[in-house]
Write an enzyme that holds these catalytic residues in place. Structure first.
Site, PDB file in Angstrom:
ATOM      1  N   PHE A 280       7.387  -8.857  -9.899  1.00 19.91           N
ATOM      2  CA  PHE A 280       7.355  -7.720 -10.822  1.00 19.91           C
ATOM      3  C   PHE A 280       8.592  -6.867 -10.581  1.00 19.91           C
ATOM      4  CE2 PHE A 280       6.389  -3.476 -12.349  1.00 19.91           C
ATOM      5  CZ  PHE A 280       5.982  -3.781 -13.642  1.00 19.91           C
TER       6      PHE A 280
ATOM      7  N   LYS B 262      10.122   4.609  -6.346  1.00 19.39           N
ATOM      8  CA  LYS B 262       8.805   5.005  -5.814  1.00 19.39           C
ATOM      9  C   LYS B 262       8.884   6.083  -4.726  1.00 19.39           C
ATOM     10  CE  LYS B 262       5.981   1.048  -7.206  1.00 19.39           C
ATOM     11  NZ  LYS B 262       4.923   1.698  -7.947  1.00 19.39           N
TER      12      LYS B 262
ATOM     13  N   ASP C 127      14.470  -6.448  -4.278  1.00 18.08           N
ATOM     14  CA  ASP C 127      13.779  -5.342  -4.939  1.00 18.08           C
ATOM     15  C   ASP C 127      12.817  -4.756  -3.906  1.00 18.08           C
ATOM     16  OD1 ASP C 127      11.885  -3.784  -6.236  1.00 18.08           O
ATOM     17  OD2 ASP C 127      11.833  -5.024  -8.038  1.00 18.08           O
TER      18      ASP C 127
HETATM   19  N1  PLP Z   1       9.849  -3.341  -8.848  1.00 22.45           N
HETATM   20  C1  PLP Z   1       8.722  -3.346  -8.096  1.00 22.45           C
HETATM   21  C2  PLP Z   1       8.629  -4.261  -6.914  1.00 22.45           C
HETATM   22  C3  PLP Z   1       7.651  -2.512  -8.443  1.00 22.45           C
HETATM   23  O1  PLP Z   1       6.534  -2.558  -7.712  1.00 22.45           O
HETATM   24  C4  PLP Z   1       7.783  -1.672  -9.562  1.00 22.45           C
HETATM   25  C5  PLP Z   1       6.654  -0.816  -9.975  1.00 22.45           C
HETATM   26  O2  PLP Z   1       5.519  -1.058  -9.665  1.00 22.45           O
HETATM   27  C6  PLP Z   1       8.970  -1.682 -10.294  1.00 22.45           C
HETATM   28  C7  PLP Z   1       9.981  -2.529  -9.905  1.00 22.45           C
HETATM   29  C8  PLP Z   1       9.157  -0.791 -11.485  1.00 22.45           C
HETATM   30  O3  PLP Z   1       9.335   0.520 -11.082  1.00 22.45           O
HETATM   31  P1  PLP Z   1       9.197   1.708 -12.164  1.00 22.45           P
HETATM   32  O4  PLP Z   1       7.778   1.731 -12.611  1.00 22.45           O
HETATM   33  O5  PLP Z   1       9.609   2.947 -11.398  1.00 22.45           O
HETATM   34  O6  PLP Z   1      10.142   1.405 -13.271  1.00 22.45           O
END
Ligand code: PLP
Length: 395
Positions: free
Chosen positions: A137, A251, A222
């Site tokens: 994700f 986050k 990520d």
């Molecule tokens: N990458 C990861 C691993 C995530 O867990 C999330 C959100 O849950 C995101 C990207 C996306 O972040 P945002 O909701 O701040 O765009």
């Protein structure tokens, strides 16, 4: 009052979340309170966001002081909080440079753009593909969604961006085959979050690094969910002795204030030059001041160590529950990013825990996820595990 707010919300707010029927009014430490005065211990913390808990005085003061000094100014100028935050991140990580933005998805957009530009700069226009993982994700914007290895996230938005290939997480053979000469980067979460809290197998990330080194592809981690102390170290990559070329954060970086960051080694970062990428609000003074205050508290008060110890305690309690309840198939995760995989859907257990005053969540239908503030106390962990014991016993 509660029903009135919910009714209003359901008329005017875009219908992108299925929300629980409570209206949260305030929070302090690890506890939030709804408009009816009911209190909940928050074991999800904005989904791994509020690492210092709610309404932390240092974050509040940094916000109000900076708001009264300089709220916003364009990135056409330098500001002190932005420079200080970037310096902190560079000193504490592998990275040499930081690009600030406003969310995780935006940080991943920046990473994807930077990876591609590294090769177009060299005249290698055909080297634009990115290999990512099945079940990953990376966010909801077009490129971050295209990088996300979950059909359900992409459904309805096709055609997605070209140039993304997916391989199963932990499958080196598939990765080796996928990293062809037209691949500019391999992008992955060192521990899969939304995909169900999946740990990398021993040695996997080291091998991924080697594949990247052999082929010249950039390695993007990520760490939006795993970063900023969530796993018991500042960044999850530190557990595995592997450093990426690019890393994305969001986050917990602002303890609740919207901030994203893309960190890169000098070699990778060099492809960004004035005009090649930008963000009006990226690194704006008030948000970077809040982030800096968050990180300083984490440093000065040993919050990561505290979270690591709480995580070990919590994990052991979950393992004890697994001994007792056959419905628990697996205890997963590290630090305070923990989960239990159930042999049946977990949604009703989330609701049952909420009834009893605990906020948790469920991912991939049958994994209950726990990501409390890193300041969670053992008594609070005991209270939740007692509640889970009761709820699981009713199954
Ligand atoms: N990458 C990861 C691993 C995530 O867990 C999330 C959100 O849950 C995101 C990207 C996306 O972040 P945002 O909701 O701040 O765009």
């Amino acid at each position: 009052m509660k029903n009135e707010i919910i009714e209003k919300a359901n008329k005017v707010i875009a219908n992108t979340y299925s929300r629980f029927p409570i209206v949260i009014k305030e929070g302090r430490g690890c506890v939030v309170e709804d408009v009816d005065g009911k209190k909940y211990i928050d074991f999800i913390a904005g989904i791994a966001v509020c690492n210092l808990g709610h309404a932390h005085p240092a974050v509040r003061d940094a916000l109000s002081d900076q708001a009264g000094t300089l709220l916003h100014v364009s990135n056409l100028y330098y500001t002190i909080p932005q420079v200080e935050l970037a310096t902190w991140l560079v000193e504490k990580s592998f990275a040499d440079r930081v690009f600030f933005c406003n969310s995780g998805a935006e940080a991943n957009e920046a990473a994807i753009k930077l990876a591609r530009k590294n090769f177009t700069d060299k005249g290698d226009d055909n080297r634009f593909r990115i290999v990512t993982m099945e079940n990953s994700f990376h966010g909801r914007t077009m490129a971050a969604m295209s990088a996300t290895g979950q059909e359900k996230v992409r459904a309805g938005y096709e055609p997605v961006l070209v140039g993304f290939d997916f391989v199963p997480f932990n499958n080196l053979e598939a990765l080796k085959k996928a990293v062809k000469p037209d691949v500019c980067a391999v992008m992955l979460e060192p521990i899969q979050g939304e995909g169900g809290l999946v740990m990398p197998e021993p040695g996997f990330l080291k091998e991924v690094r080697e594949i990247c080194d052999e082929t010249g592809a950039l390695l993007i981690f990520d760490e939006i969910q795993t970063g900023i102390g969530r796993t018991g170290k500042l960044f999850a990559y530190e557990h595995f002795g592997v450093t990426p070329d690019i890393m994305t954060l969001a986050k917990a970086l602002g303890n609740g204030m919207p901030i994203g960051a893309m960190l890169a080694s000098e070699r990778a970062a060099t492809s960004f030059s004035p005009g090649s990428h930008a963000s009006t609000f990226g690194g704006t003074p008030v948000i970077t001041a809040a982030s800096l205050a968050t990180l300083k508290v984490m440093d000065n008060e040993g919050i990561i160590e505290q979270g690591r110890e709480a995580g070990n305690y919590f994990r052991n309690k979950l393992l004890m529950l697994k001994e007792k309840h056959d419905i628990i198939e697996d205890v997963r995760g590290i630090g305070l990013l923990l989960g239990i995989k159930l042999s049946q859907p977990g949604a009703d257990m989330v609701s049952a825990c909420m009834e009893k005053g605990f906020l948790i969540n469920c991912i991939q239908e049958n994994v209950l996820r726990f990501a409390p503030p890193l300041i969670i106390k053992t008594e609070e962990i005991d209270a939740l595990t007692d509640c889970l014991d009761e709820v699981l016993g009713e199954k």
